[in-house]
Enzyme design. Structure first.
Site, mmCIF file in Angstrom:
data_model
loop_
_atom_site.group_PDB
_atom_site.id
_atom_site.type_symbol
_atom_site.label_atom_id
_atom_site.label_comp_id
_atom_site.label_asym_id
_atom_site.label_seq_id
_atom_site.Cartn_x
_atom_site.Cartn_y
_atom_site.Cartn_z
ATOM 1 N N MET A 1 0.800 -1.226 0.000
ATOM 2 C CA MET A 1 0.000 0.000 0.000
ATOM 3 C C MET A 1 0.837 1.283 0.000
ATOM 4 O O MET A 1 0.294 2.371 0.191
ATOM 5 C CB MET A 1 -0.949 0.015 1.198
ATOM 6 C CG MET A 1 -1.902 -1.142 1.234
ATOM 7 S SD MET A 1 -2.853 -1.285 -0.290
ATOM 8 C CE MET A 1 -3.445 -2.945 -0.135
ATOM 9 N N CYS A 2 2.140 1.157 -0.204
ATOM 10 C CA CYS A 2 2.994 2.354 -0.252
ATOM 11 C C CYS A 2 2.794 3.096 -1.567
ATOM 12 O O CYS A 2 2.696 2.480 -2.629
ATOM 13 C CB CYS A 2 4.462 1.967 -0.129
ATOM 14 S SG CYS A 2 5.006 1.759 1.545
ATOM 15 N N HIS A 3 2.788 4.409 -1.467
ATOM 16 C CA HIS A 3 2.714 5.243 -2.664
ATOM 17 C C HIS A 3 4.111 5.359 -3.274
ATOM 18 O O HIS A 3 5.079 5.538 -2.532
ATOM 19 C CB HIS A 3 2.218 6.651 -2.312
ATOM 20 C CG HIS A 3 0.811 6.680 -1.841
ATOM 21 N ND1 HIS A 3 0.444 6.395 -0.544
ATOM 22 C CD2 HIS A 3 -0.344 6.956 -2.498
ATOM 23 C CE1 HIS A 3 -0.857 6.493 -0.422
ATOM 24 N NE2 HIS A 3 -1.369 6.828 -1.587
ATOM 25 N N MET B 1 8.583 4.358 5.469
ATOM 26 C CA MET B 1 8.768 3.007 4.923
ATOM 27 C C MET B 1 10.009 2.928 4.038
ATOM 28 O O MET B 1 10.708 1.912 4.031
ATOM 29 C CB MET B 1 7.524 2.560 4.144
ATOM 30 C CG MET B 1 6.297 2.372 5.022
ATOM 31 S SD MET B 1 6.577 1.308 6.463
ATOM 32 C CE MET B 1 7.083 -0.201 5.688
ATOM 33 N N GLU B 2 10.300 3.995 3.322
ATOM 34 C CA GLU B 2 11.492 4.013 2.466
ATOM 35 C C GLU B 2 12.764 3.954 3.311
ATOM 36 O O GLU B 2 13.710 3.229 2.984
ATOM 37 C CB GLU B 2 11.478 5.258 1.572
ATOM 38 C CG GLU B 2 10.462 5.201 0.443
ATOM 39 C CD GLU B 2 9.005 5.380 0.865
ATOM 40 O OE1 GLU B 2 8.115 5.169 0.024
ATOM 41 O OE2 GLU B 2 8.726 5.721 2.041
ATOM 42 N N ASP C 1 24.439 -11.078 2.991
ATOM 43 C CA ASP C 1 24.605 -11.823 1.748
ATOM 44 C C ASP C 1 26.060 -11.847 1.284
ATOM 45 O O ASP C 1 26.550 -12.877 0.841
ATOM 46 C CB ASP C 1 23.720 -11.217 0.652
ATOM 47 C CG ASP C 1 23.832 -11.981 -0.653
ATOM 48 O OD1 ASP C 1 23.634 -13.219 -0.645
ATOM 49 O OD2 ASP C 1 24.148 -11.353 -1.680
#
Length: 161
Positions: free
Chosen positions: A75-77, A115-116, A130
């Site tokens: 749901m992130c823009h 969120m970013e 990794d």
């Protein structure tokens, strides 16, 4: 069902409409960490890892992750980001080293960049894992959290220590 912001009248997922929100400068800073053994720490600081410069690659991964957050968080823009920075600080422990990661993301827009920033910090830790897992798969990725955010209707936030 309309009491939920990301659910429509039929009970299905929707992206919130931010058209009426004001455009403001928004910044978010997130933290994550990864704890590694002394051998991995030495390879990272000496730039002797066979896969290349670990921190440089991790910074690029963090930047790419921030730019692509809307592709992986439903749901992130999608946002036009105006700045992304990733910083590192080593902490020596008794028998290990912790790499503290700080990701700062900025935009001028109608919705925030928390969120970013969180996605960037997490991607950095995952990339370090990794690139060094051949030496030790027992590394621990630490807590990831929002340190601060500014701008927008909800105002500023500063994490208390």
């Amino acid at each position: 069902m309309s009491e939920f912001t990301h659910i429509n009248e039929q009970g299905n997922a929707k992206m919130v409409d931010v058209s009426e929100k004001n455009i403001t400068k928004r910044t978010a800073i997130a933290h994550s960490s990864i704890t590694v053994n002394p051998e991995i720490h030495q390879q990272i600081v000496d730039h002797t890892n066979k896969k290349g410069n670990v921190l440089n690659t991790a910074q690029i991964a963090g930047i790419m992750a921030a730019k692509n957050t809307a592709d992986i968080i439903p749901m992130c823009h999608p946002l036009p980001l105006t700045g992304i920075d990733v910083e590192f600080q080593w902490q020596k422990n008794t028998q290990s080293f912790t790499l503290n990661i700080q990701a700062t993301v900025s935009t001028t827009g109608k919705t925030g960049v928390e969120m970013e920033a969180l996605t960037a910090a997490t991607a950095v830790a995952l990339t370090v894992y990794d690139m060094t897992k051949a030496l030790d798969k027992g590394m621990v990725i630490g807590e990831t959290y929002l340190l601060s955010k500014s701008g927008g209707k909800s105002g500023d936030f500063e994490r208390k220590a």
